[in-house]
Design an enzyme around this catalytic site. Sequence first.
Site, mmCIF file in Angstrom:
data_model
loop_
_atom_site.group_PDB
_atom_site.id
_atom_site.type_symbol
_atom_site.label_atom_id
_atom_site.label_comp_id
_atom_site.label_asym_id
_atom_site.label_seq_id
_atom_site.Cartn_x
_atom_site.Cartn_y
_atom_site.Cartn_z
ATOM 1 N N CYS A 300 0.572 -0.951 -0.099
ATOM 2 C CA CYS A 300 0.109 0.398 -0.109
ATOM 3 C C CYS A 300 0.726 1.214 0.078
ATOM 4 O O CYS A 300 1.659 1.572 -1.006
ATOM 5 C CB CYS A 300 -0.385 0.318 1.073
ATOM 6 S SG CYS A 300 -2.263 1.208 0.915
ATOM 7 N N GLY A 344 -5.897 5.416 -1.792
ATOM 8 C CA GLY A 344 -6.580 6.990 -3.048
ATOM 9 C C GLY A 344 -5.422 7.302 -3.383
ATOM 10 O O GLY A 344 -5.690 8.639 -3.914
ATOM 11 N N HIS A 384 -4.399 -5.836 -0.486
ATOM 12 C CA HIS A 384 -3.554 -5.538 0.905
ATOM 13 C C HIS A 384 -3.705 -7.300 0.568
ATOM 14 O O HIS A 384 -4.778 -7.774 1.322
ATOM 15 C CB HIS A 384 -4.814 -5.453 1.680
ATOM 16 C CG HIS A 384 -3.854 -3.775 2.307
ATOM 17 N ND1 HIS A 384 -3.365 -3.531 3.117
ATOM 18 C CD2 HIS A 384 -4.952 -2.968 2.180
ATOM 19 C CE1 HIS A 384 -3.852 -1.905 3.115
ATOM 20 N NE2 HIS A 384 -4.184 -1.881 1.609
ATOM 21 N N GLU A 386 -2.694 -8.906 3.111
ATOM 22 C CA GLU A 386 -3.277 -9.276 4.403
ATOM 23 C C GLU A 386 -4.439 -9.585 5.086
ATOM 24 O O GLU A 386 -5.395 -9.834 6.451
ATOM 25 C CB GLU A 386 -2.313 -8.605 5.370
ATOM 26 C CG GLU A 386 -2.804 -7.420 5.747
ATOM 27 C CD GLU A 386 -2.744 -6.329 5.206
ATOM 28 O OE1 GLU A 386 -3.476 -5.688 4.956
ATOM 29 O OE2 GLU A 386 -2.403 -6.391 3.351
#
Length: 410
Positions: A300, A344, A384, A386
Site C-alpha cells: 500500500c 487514494g 492488501h 493480509e
Amino acid sequence: MNSSAEIQAILALADGTIFRGVSIGSLGHRVGEVVFNTAMTGYQEILTDPSYARQLVTLTYPHIGNTGTNSEDTESGNGHQVWADGLIIRDATMVTSNFRNSESLSDYLQNHDTVAIAEIDTRQLTRLLRDKGAQNGCIMTASNGKTISSDDEQQAIKLAQEFAGIEGMDLAKECCTKETFEWTAGTWDLSDTLLNRDAVGSHDSGTGGFFKQLGTHVEHKFNVVAYDFGTKTNILRMLVDRGCHVTVVPAQKPIVDVLAMNPDGIFLSNGPGDPAACGYAIDSVRHIIEQTDVPTFGICLGHQLVGLASGANTIKMKTGHHGANHPVQDLATGTVMITSQNHGFAVDEDTLPDNVKSTHRSLFDGTNQGIELTNKPVFSFQGHPEASPGPHDCAPLFDKFAEMMEKAKS
C-alpha cells in the site's frame, strides 16, 4: 432506529450537498475526505485501519452492525484505536447476534469517540462520489442535542470547505508507533464453537479460548524490521507465520539505525495520507535500493514509497480503491486475484524507470498494483494481501518475501 431518543445528524459535502440522518456515535463533528467502501463485511477492521485516518468512510452495504464488535477484530497496530474519522451507513441494525460480540457498533463508536451517521441514502452518496470524485465533508450532530438547525447546516458546509484535503498531507508520522517494539504473535484461527466452548476455554482475546494462535511457535528464521507508517496487525501476524522475528520501528527511524539491526529483510507498511509528502520515508527507501541488497517488501503506502524512491511519480485518484472485491491481474501469469484495497493514491506506471517493472494491474481501472526492481531484491504490492477478513488470493506474496530472504541468506 426510530426511538424518541434519536439525535439528528447531517453529512455536509464541500459542494453544499446535505444528507440528513441520525447519530449512532459520539456527539460533535468531524471533517475529512469522504470515500466509499464496497466490502460487505469487516466494518470493525475498516474503522481501525490507520490508512483511513482523516477520512469519513461510507459503507455501501446497507445493513451494518449485525455481528457487533469484539476485542480481536482490530487492525490498528498501535493499540485498539479507531482511525477512521467518521462512519456513514444506511441502516444500523438493532440486534447483534454473534458469540464473539462484546458490545454493539453504536456503543463501540461512542466508547472510541467516533462520530457516525445512519439512515442516509448511501446509494445516492456513492453515485455522487463516483461521478464527482472523493469530496471533503463534515459529519455533525445537532448542536442542541436533538434537532439539526439551519445554522448547523451552514457551519458543517463551512467546515467541509475549510478542510485542506488529503493531498500533500503527511499522516504516516502521526499514525505510526512512537517507540520501537517487538511483534511475536501469529495469525488467529477460529477453533471453537458454542457447542464445545466449555471444553476449550473462555473468550480471551486470542490467547486461548475460541482461537488458536498460529505462527507464535514457528522457528524464527528471519530478522525483519518493519517500518510502521500505519501498519495493520494482520500484516505483522502473517510475517510471524512465515518465521519472521519482527521489530516494528517508527516511520521516521533513520535508515542507518535500521540497518544496524542487521535485518534479513525490511518491510514497508501501509499507511494514510499522501506518499509524496513523506520525504523522510522516500529517502530511507532510496537508501535501501541504492546502497544495500536487503530484501524489501512494501504494501500500500509502502508500495507507493518504493515507486517514488525508484524515480516514479504518484497520482491522486478520483475515488480511490476501497473494498474487498477488486480484481487484480498478475501480469506474469495472467492470473486474476480478488483483492482487498484501501488507497487514494497510485503509482503512475508511465513514469516507472527502466529498472522497475510492473507486476500487477487493476482490472477495474488499469492502475498499477505491483512493481518489482529488476536489479535489486525489492518488490511491492498496492492491495492488501493480509486482508482480514479476506479475500486471501494474494497472501502468497508473503511467501515470496520469505523466499527472497532465504535466498539472500544462502
